[in-house]
Write a protein that holds these residues in place. Structure first.
Motif, PDB file in Angstrom:
ATOM      1  N   TRP A 125       0.806  -1.213   0.000  1.00 20.77           N
ATOM      2  CA  TRP A 125       0.000   0.000   0.000  1.00 20.77           C
ATOM      3  C   TRP A 125       0.846   1.274   0.000  1.00 20.77           C
ATOM      4  O   TRP A 125       0.319   2.372   0.163  1.00 20.77           O
ATOM      5  N   LYS A 126       2.170   1.103  -0.155  1.00 21.28           N
ATOM      6  CA  LYS A 126       3.101   2.238  -0.202  1.00 21.28           C
ATOM      7  C   LYS A 126       2.958   3.131   1.033  1.00 21.28           C
ATOM      8  O   LYS A 126       2.950   4.366   0.953  1.00 21.28           O
ATOM      9  N   ARG A 127       2.841   2.474   2.188  1.00 19.57           N
ATOM     10  CA  ARG A 127       2.760   3.190   3.460  1.00 19.57           C
ATOM     11  C   ARG A 127       4.151   3.295   4.074  1.00 19.57           C
ATOM     12  O   ARG A 127       5.073   2.541   3.727  1.00 19.57           O
ATOM     13  N   SER A 128       4.283   4.198   5.023  1.00 18.78           N
ATOM     14  CA  SER A 128       5.531   4.309   5.769  1.00 18.78           C
ATOM     15  C   SER A 128       5.794   3.017   6.530  1.00 18.78           C
ATOM     16  O   SER A 128       4.865   2.400   7.066  1.00 18.78           O
ATOM     17  N   GLN A 129       7.069   2.615   6.592  1.00 20.29           N
ATOM     18  CA  GLN A 129       7.408   1.411   7.338  1.00 20.29           C
ATOM     19  C   GLN A 129       7.245   1.626   8.842  1.00 20.29           C
ATOM     20  O   GLN A 129       7.339   0.681   9.623  1.00 20.29           O
ATOM     21  N   ASP A 130       7.000   2.866   9.254  1.00 20.44           N
ATOM     22  CA  ASP A 130       6.711   3.144  10.670  1.00 20.44           C
ATOM     23  C   ASP A 130       5.276   2.785  11.032  1.00 20.44           C
ATOM     24  O   ASP A 130       4.932   2.708  12.211  1.00 20.44           O
ATOM     25  N   CYS A 131       4.425   2.572  10.028  1.00 28.66           N
ATOM     26  CA  CYS A 131       3.043   2.192  10.294  1.00 28.66           C
ATOM     27  C   CYS A 131       3.031   0.794  10.902  1.00 28.66           C
ATOM     28  O   CYS A 131       3.623  -0.141  10.365  1.00 28.66           O
ATOM     29  N   ARG A 132       2.334   0.629  12.023  1.00 25.74           N
ATOM     30  CA  ARG A 132       2.391  -0.640  12.752  1.00 25.74           C
ATOM     31  C   ARG A 132       1.020  -1.282  12.938  1.00 25.74           C
ATOM     32  O   ARG A 132       0.871  -2.203  13.730  1.00 25.74           O
ATOM     33  N   VAL A 133       0.009  -0.818  12.195  1.00 24.82           N
ATOM     34  CA  VAL A 133      -1.354  -1.320  12.393  1.00 24.82           C
ATOM     35  C   VAL A 133      -1.922  -1.897  11.096  1.00 24.82           C
ATOM     36  O   VAL A 133      -1.737  -1.335  10.014  1.00 24.82           O
ATOM     37  N   LEU A 134      -2.583  -3.041  11.237  1.00 26.71           N
ATOM     38  CA  LEU A 134      -3.352  -3.637  10.148  1.00 26.71           C
ATOM     39  C   LEU A 134      -4.786  -3.821  10.626  1.00 26.71           C
ATOM     40  O   LEU A 134      -5.010  -4.295  11.741  1.00 26.71           O
ATOM     41  N   THR A 135      -5.742  -3.449   9.792  1.00 28.73           N
ATOM     42  CA  THR A 135      -7.121  -3.812  10.114  1.00 28.73           C
ATOM     43  C   THR A 135      -7.329  -5.276   9.728  1.00 28.73           C
ATOM     44  O   THR A 135      -6.549  -5.846   8.952  1.00 28.73           O
ATOM     45  N   VAL A 136      -8.378  -5.875  10.247  1.00 26.42           N
ATOM     46  CA  VAL A 136      -8.698  -7.255   9.892  1.00 26.42           C
ATOM     47  C   VAL A 136      -8.950  -7.365   8.391  1.00 26.42           C
ATOM     48  O   VAL A 136      -8.535  -8.337   7.740  1.00 26.42           O
ATOM     49  N   GLU A 137      -9.607  -6.360   7.824  1.00 21.21           N
ATOM     50  CA  GLU A 137      -9.882  -6.370   6.379  1.00 21.21           C
ATOM     51  C   GLU A 137      -8.583  -6.291   5.575  1.00 21.21           C
ATOM     52  O   GLU A 137      -8.448  -6.961   4.535  1.00 21.21           O
ATOM     53  N   GLN A 138      -7.636  -5.484   6.033  1.00 19.19           N
ATOM     54  CA  GLN A 138      -6.350  -5.395   5.339  1.00 19.19           C
ATOM     55  C   GLN A 138      -5.572  -6.704   5.426  1.00 19.19           C
ATOM     56  O   GLN A 138      -4.950  -7.129   4.453  1.00 19.19           O
ATOM     57  N   LEU A 139      -5.619  -7.350   6.589  1.00 17.20           N
ATOM     58  CA  LEU A 139      -4.954  -8.639   6.731  1.00 17.20           C
ATOM     59  C   LEU A 139      -5.571  -9.661   5.780  1.00 17.20           C
ATOM     60  O   LEU A 139      -4.854 -10.447   5.143  1.00 17.20           O
ATOM     61  N   GLU A 140      -6.896  -9.643   5.659  1.00 18.78           N
ATOM     62  CA  GLU A 140      -7.576 -10.565   4.749  1.00 18.78           C
ATOM     63  C   GLU A 140      -7.136 -10.326   3.314  1.00 18.78           C
ATOM     64  O   GLU A 140      -6.892 -11.279   2.551  1.00 18.78           O
ATOM     65  N   GLU A 141      -6.989  -9.052   2.934  1.00 19.77           N
ATOM     66  CA  GLU A 141      -6.567  -8.722   1.571  1.00 19.77           C
ATOM     67  C   GLU A 141      -5.133  -9.187   1.312  1.00 19.77           C
ATOM     68  O   GLU A 141      -4.827  -9.737   0.244  1.00 19.77           O
ATOM     69  N   ILE A 142      -4.258  -8.988   2.291  1.00 18.96           N
ATOM     70  CA  ILE A 142      -2.866  -9.413   2.137  1.00 18.96           C
ATOM     71  C   ILE A 142      -2.778 -10.941   2.086  1.00 18.96           C
ATOM     72  O   ILE A 142      -2.013 -11.513   1.297  1.00 18.96           O
ATOM     73  N   ALA A 143      -3.566 -11.620   2.908  1.00 21.69           N
ATOM     74  CA  ALA A 143      -3.582 -13.085   2.886  1.00 21.69           C
ATOM     75  C   ALA A 143      -4.041 -13.596   1.518  1.00 21.69           C
ATOM     76  O   ALA A 143      -3.457 -14.539   0.967  1.00 21.69           O
ATOM     77  N   LYS A 144      -5.071 -12.977   0.968  1.00 20.86           N
ATOM     78  CA  LYS A 144      -5.566 -13.373  -0.357  1.00 20.86           C
ATOM     79  C   LYS A 144      -4.519 -13.100  -1.422  1.00 20.86           C
ATOM     80  O   LYS A 144      -4.299 -13.923  -2.329  1.00 20.86           O
TER      81      LYS A 144
END
Length: 309
Positions: free
Chosen positions: A226-245
């Motif tokens: 998602w081209k976010r800063s590597q300092d970002c430390r939070v994933l939503t459940v929906e984002q985790l599902e998208e990354i898993a897929k």
């Protein structure tokens, strides 16, 4: 009379894991806060030297070789002592005492083998050094086991260790470097069945906290995607599902993300994200915070520095 912790004190902590062996060197301040000076990681893959729950002589030599290399590195900093602990790598084998003795004889280092409950607890204390996690599920998916800790109102309620890790899952279910569709289904089946055996209450909580290098690798891939800063430390459940897929669709995009962001975990990242996704389906409904601290920092704060009090 115990000595007061000096501002120039340094501690070297080694996590002798089932897959990587990690060295962290910390500078300890007088108020017992700390900062990481540097870390070193060697992918030893000790779980690959285990047959019928026996760690082979070759596996012992592999561990000793890495520890001797770390000893040499620390001597360049004028340090002679490093504190070594092992988790599932030595805890889940049948010849634990023989291995500990062999390492002691060859390196002069005593390895502290910690229980699964202690590992979960130390992970909690490590994460709390960086993030005031109050309530939810804390998890650490290692190479040979996964630690789960239920936290409510800043206190540990339950903790357990499951004999399911990224590397032993890979060895059990995958024949080549990248799993095919049937192997992905088998990975998912084993993860689901193992998580169902958990003694923790299986109800969704608002938040989860992931610790350890595997969770950080998933976050690093997500931030890059998602081209976010590597300092970002939070994933939503929906984002985790998208990354898993994304990672399990077996397309070139996923492989490139893995090779660019965590090439040393190319063979274990899919087992990790499958376990992480299924785990959060059970216990988390909102957000997952990925801590930069974990068991090593918990070992430092709750065992080593506590002894200096």
């Amino acid at each position: 009379q115990r000595k007061e912790v000096k501002s120039a004190m340094k501690y070297a902590v080694v996590d002798l894991g089932s897959n990587p062996i990690l060295l962290s060197l910390y500078h300890i301040h007088q108020d017992k806060t700390f900062e990481l000076l540097f870390s070193q990681k060697k992918m030893a893959g000790l779980v690959n030297y285990i047959d019928k729950k026996i760690l082979s002589d070759e596996g012992v030599q592999q561990a000793c070789s890495v520890l001797k290399e770390f000893q040499w590195l620390l001597r360049q900093f004028g340090m002679e002592t490093m504190h070594v602990f092992a988790t599932a790598s030595l805890r889940n084998i049948a010849n634990t005492q023989q291995v500990i003795q062999a390492i002691l004889e060859q390196t002069g280092i005593h390895v502290d083998v910690i229980s699964g409950d202690d590992e979960a607890e130390l992970g909690y204390y490590g994460a709390r050094a960086n993030y005031p996690f109050q309530s939810g599920l804390m998890f650490d998916i290692g190479g040979g086991s996964s630690e789960l800790t239920l936290v409510m109102d800043g206190k540990i309620q339950m903790e357990e260790s499951l004999e399911m890790g990224s590397l032993n899952l890979f060895n059990r279910c995958v024949s080549k470097l990248w799993p095919d569709k049937e192997e992905l289904q088998q990975l998912n089946k084993v993860a689901v069945e193992t998580l169902k055996t958990s003694k923790l209450p299986q109800k969704q909580l608002e938040y989860a906290c992931g610790i350890g290098g595997t969770a950080r690798a998933v976050l690093k891939i997500a931030n890059a995607y998602w081209k976010r800063s590597q300092d970002c430390r939070v994933l939503t459940v929906e984002q985790l599902e998208e990354i898993a897929k994304l990672l399990t669709d077996r397309k070139k995009t996923a492989r490139k993300l893995v090779l660019r962001n965590c090439p040393d975990r190319v063979h274990t990242i899919l087992p990790v994200v499958i376990v992480m996704y299924n785990l959060c389906k059970i216990w988390c409904k909102k957000e997952i915070y990925i801590s930069k601290y974990g068991v090593r920092e918990g070992f430092l704060c709750h065992k080593l520095l506590k002894d200096e009090s």
